[in-house]
Design a protein around this motif. Structure first.
Motif, PDB file in Angstrom:
ATOM      1  N   ILE A 114      71.754   2.054  88.213  1.00 19.67           N
ATOM      2  CA  ILE A 114      73.178   2.325  88.014  1.00 19.67           C
ATOM      3  C   ILE A 114      73.543   2.149  86.543  1.00 19.67           C
ATOM      4  CG2 ILE A 114      75.522   1.719  88.720  1.00 19.67           C
ATOM      5  CD1 ILE A 114      73.753   2.727  91.025  1.00 19.67           C
ATOM      6  N   PRO A 115      74.182   3.160  85.922  1.00 19.98           N
ATOM      7  CA  PRO A 115      74.549   3.055  84.505  1.00 19.98           C
ATOM      8  C   PRO A 115      75.709   2.086  84.286  1.00 19.98           C
ATOM      9  CG  PRO A 115      75.336   5.130  85.417  1.00 19.98           C
ATOM     10  CD  PRO A 115      74.532   4.466  86.488  1.00 19.98           C
ATOM     11  N   PRO A 116      75.771   1.450  83.120  1.00 13.93           N
ATOM     12  CA  PRO A 116      76.839   0.492  82.837  1.00 13.93           C
ATOM     13  C   PRO A 116      78.223   1.137  82.740  1.00 13.93           C
ATOM     14  CG  PRO A 116      75.463   0.786  80.911  1.00 13.93           C
ATOM     15  CD  PRO A 116      74.811   1.530  82.035  1.00 13.93           C
ATOM     16  N   ASP A 117      78.273   2.446  82.638  1.00 14.20           N
ATOM     17  CA  ASP A 117      79.559   3.150  82.578  1.00 14.20           C
ATOM     18  C   ASP A 117      80.419   2.836  83.804  1.00 14.20           C
ATOM     19  OD1 ASP A 117      78.869   5.613  80.391  1.00 14.20           O
ATOM     20  OD2 ASP A 117      77.201   4.736  81.480  1.00 14.20           O
ATOM     21  N   THR A 159      71.716  10.928  76.990  1.00 11.67           N
ATOM     22  CA  THR A 159      71.838  11.791  78.165  1.00 11.67           C
ATOM     23  C   THR A 159      71.901  10.970  79.451  1.00 11.67           C
ATOM     24  OG1 THR A 159      69.456  11.924  78.541  1.00 11.67           O
ATOM     25  CG2 THR A 159      70.396  13.514  76.994  1.00 11.67           C
ATOM     26  N   PRO A 160      72.130  11.659  80.585  1.00  9.78           N
ATOM     27  CA  PRO A 160      72.107  10.938  81.862  1.00  9.78           C
ATOM     28  C   PRO A 160      70.695  10.591  82.335  1.00  9.78           C
ATOM     29  CG  PRO A 160      72.623  13.260  82.237  1.00  9.78           C
ATOM     30  CD  PRO A 160      72.584  13.034  80.746  1.00  9.78           C
ATOM     31  N   ILE A 161      69.675  10.962  81.561  1.00  6.22           N
ATOM     32  CA  ILE A 161      68.301  10.595  81.910  1.00  6.22           C
ATOM     33  C   ILE A 161      68.197   9.075  81.844  1.00  6.22           C
ATOM     34  CG2 ILE A 161      65.900  10.706  81.145  1.00  6.22           C
ATOM     35  CD1 ILE A 161      66.536  13.555  80.127  1.00  6.22           C
ATOM     36  N   GLU A 208      93.984   6.987  88.773  1.00  5.81           N
ATOM     37  CA  GLU A 208      94.757   6.556  89.939  1.00  5.81           C
ATOM     38  C   GLU A 208      94.855   7.681  90.967  1.00  5.81           C
ATOM     39  OE1 GLU A 208      98.594   4.840  89.252  1.00  5.81           O
ATOM     40  OE2 GLU A 208      97.743   3.084  88.278  1.00  5.81           O
ATOM     41  N   LYS A 209      94.991   8.897  90.469  1.00  2.00           N
ATOM     42  CA  LYS A 209      95.114  10.058  91.367  1.00  2.00           C
ATOM     43  C   LYS A 209      93.767  10.563  91.854  1.00  2.00           C
ATOM     44  CE  LYS A 209      98.401  13.165  90.571  1.00  2.00           C
ATOM     45  NZ  LYS A 209      99.177  14.194  89.858  1.00  2.00           N
ATOM     46  N   TYR A 210      92.750  10.515  90.975  1.00  2.00           N
ATOM     47  CA  TYR A 210      91.471  11.185  91.259  1.00  2.00           C
ATOM     48  C   TYR A 210      90.272  10.250  91.183  1.00  2.00           C
ATOM     49  CZ  TYR A 210      94.461  15.196  90.329  1.00  2.00           C
ATOM     50  OH  TYR A 210      95.480  16.101  90.351  1.00  2.00           O
ATOM     51  N   PHE A 211      90.430   9.007  91.620  1.00  2.00           N
ATOM     52  CA  PHE A 211      89.334   8.048  91.526  1.00  2.00           C
ATOM     53  C   PHE A 211      88.129   8.496  92.350  1.00  2.00           C
ATOM     54  CE2 PHE A 211      87.273   3.853  92.417  1.00  2.00           C
ATOM     55  CZ  PHE A 211      86.913   3.578  91.116  1.00  2.00           C
ATOM     56  N   GLY A 212      88.362   9.090  93.490  1.00  2.00           N
ATOM     57  CA  GLY A 212      87.266   9.596  94.325  1.00  2.00           C
ATOM     58  C   GLY A 212      86.468  10.665  93.603  1.00  2.00           C
ATOM     59  N   VAL A 213      87.172  11.528  92.895  1.00  2.00           N
ATOM     60  CA  VAL A 213      86.499  12.579  92.116  1.00  2.00           C
ATOM     61  C   VAL A 213      85.688  11.950  90.982  1.00  2.00           C
ATOM     62  CG1 VAL A 213      86.888  14.592  90.630  1.00  2.00           C
ATOM     63  CG2 VAL A 213      88.257  14.285  92.701  1.00  2.00           C
ATOM     64  N   PHE A 214      86.264  10.921  90.339  1.00  2.00           N
ATOM     65  CA  PHE A 214      85.553  10.219  89.280  1.00  2.00           C
ATOM     66  C   PHE A 214      84.252   9.613  89.813  1.00  2.00           C
ATOM     67  CE2 PHE A 214      84.720   5.990  87.408  1.00  2.00           C
ATOM     68  CZ  PHE A 214      84.289   6.400  86.166  1.00  2.00           C
ATOM     69  N   LEU A 215      84.337   8.933  90.974  1.00  2.00           N
ATOM     70  CA  LEU A 215      83.138   8.328  91.560  1.00  2.00           C
ATOM     71  C   LEU A 215      82.099   9.385  91.916  1.00  2.00           C
ATOM     72  CD1 LEU A 215      84.574   5.564  93.925  1.00  2.00           C
ATOM     73  CD2 LEU A 215      83.455   5.272  91.712  1.00  2.00           C
ATOM     74  N   ALA A 216      82.574  10.496  92.485  1.00  2.00           N
ATOM     75  CA  ALA A 216      81.651  11.584  92.833  1.00  2.00           C
ATOM     76  C   ALA A 216      81.002  12.153  91.571  1.00  2.00           C
ATOM     77  CB  ALA A 216      82.385  12.681  93.599  1.00  2.00           C
ATOM     78  N   ALA A 260      77.143  12.150  90.649  1.00  2.00           N
ATOM     79  CA  ALA A 260      76.473  13.418  90.349  1.00  2.00           C
ATOM     80  C   ALA A 260      75.718  13.339  89.027  1.00  2.00           C
ATOM     81  CB  ALA A 260      77.481  14.561  90.330  1.00  2.00           C
ATOM     82  N   ILE A 261      76.316  12.699  88.028  1.00  2.00           N
ATOM     83  CA  ILE A 261      75.654  12.554  86.727  1.00  2.00           C
ATOM     84  C   ILE A 261      74.395  11.695  86.870  1.00  2.00           C
ATOM     85  CG2 ILE A 261      75.883  11.475  84.449  1.00  2.00           C
ATOM     86  CD1 ILE A 261      78.816  12.470  84.469  1.00  2.00           C
ATOM     87  N   THR A 262      74.497  10.624  87.654  1.00  2.00           N
ATOM     88  CA  THR A 262      73.330   9.765  87.880  1.00  2.00           C
ATOM     89  C   THR A 262      72.218  10.532  88.590  1.00  2.00           C
ATOM     90  OG1 THR A 262      74.767   7.823  87.974  1.00  2.00           O
ATOM     91  CG2 THR A 262      72.559   7.589  88.914  1.00  2.00           C
ATOM     92  N   VAL A 263      72.588  11.269  89.643  1.00  2.00           N
ATOM     93  CA  VAL A 263      71.596  12.066  90.377  1.00  2.00           C
ATOM     94  C   VAL A 263      71.007  13.133  89.465  1.00  2.00           C
ATOM     95  CG1 VAL A 263      71.320  13.727  92.270  1.00  2.00           C
ATOM     96  CG2 VAL A 263      72.567  11.600  92.649  1.00  2.00           C
ATOM     97  N   LEU A 264      71.845  13.756  88.640  1.00  2.00           N
ATOM     98  CA  LEU A 264      71.363  14.767  87.690  1.00  2.00           C
ATOM     99  C   LEU A 264      70.329  14.158  86.742  1.00  2.00           C
ATOM    100  CD1 LEU A 264      71.520  17.596  86.346  1.00  2.00           C
ATOM    101  CD2 LEU A 264      73.388  16.672  84.951  1.00  2.00           C
ATOM    102  N   GLY A 265      70.605  12.950  86.277  1.00  3.57           N
ATOM    103  CA  GLY A 265      69.637  12.280  85.401  1.00  3.57           C
ATOM    104  C   GLY A 265      68.298  12.075  86.073  1.00  3.57           C
TER     105      GLY A 265
END
Length: 193
Positions: free
Chosen positions: A35-38, A116-118, A168-176, A180-185
């Motif tokens: 898991i990235p520190p981001d 990169t996300p690698i 606040e509005k799009y936290f679910g999208v942020f998590l997704a 996705a970036i982690t999986v892409l890496g």
């Protein structure tokens, strides 16, 4: 549901233990943790935008010191821990290719892959395995990790209020997106080189 999770994340980000957790995650991500520190840096910087640059420094120090553990795993424990970790991330059969790439472009590999996300642990373990110059590895790690974390922190410091409203509005999208970036890496690691 995501709003409650977001508020809970922000409350954790404001905890007095949050900087320690941030440094620990950055350390672990550079050597073995997926898991990235981001995931902690972003909410902490949103909760306290005036401390975002300090948090980036904590991430940088944690990541570089964790990178030294990754380097040691590659240099001293490759036949046990290192080989297993490299295989988990899809590089098990590509060590010889990495050896050739490092011979000519080791500095570029460290700089580019650090941004990169690698997963950075691939870079740290491979650098140790291939006995890449330790002082140069440390210098390049500082440059690439600081660039990454300070860029994120500067954005959050400057636009933290706007990002806070959007999250606040799009936290679910942020998590997704982060997932996705982690999986892409991981996918890049498994299919590139």
């Amino acid at each position: 549901m995501f709003k409650k999770l977001y508020l809970w994340t922000l409350s954790l980000a404001e905890s007095r233990h949050a900087p320690f957790a941030l440094g620990l995650v950055a350390f672990a991500e550079s050597s073995f943790f997926p898991i990235p520190p981001d995931t902690i840096l972003v909410p902490m910087s949103i909760a306290r935008p005036n401390r975002a640059l300090l948090y980036a420094l904590i991430c940088t120090i944690g990541s570089v010191t964790g990178g030294l553990l990754g380097y040691a795993i590659g240099a001293l424990l490759f036949d046990t821990v290192g080989k297993w970790l490299i295989s988990v991330y899809g590089y098990g059969d590509r060590v010889e290719q990495m050896r050739l790439l490092y011979a000519h472009w080791g500095w570029a590999v460290i700089l580019i892959k650090g941004l990169t996300p690698i997963p950075f642990k691939i870079v740290t373990i491979t650098s140790g395995l291939l006995a890449y110059s330790l002082p140069l590895f440390i210098l390049l790690s500082i440059v690439t990790r600081a660039a990454r974390f300070f860029f994120v922190a500067a954005l959050l410091h400057r636009f933290g209020g706007t990002i806070h409203v959007l999250l606040e509005k799009y936290f679910g999208v942020f998590l997704a997106g982060l997932a996705a970036i982690t999986v892409l890496g991981f996918w890049i690691v498994g299919h590139m080189l």
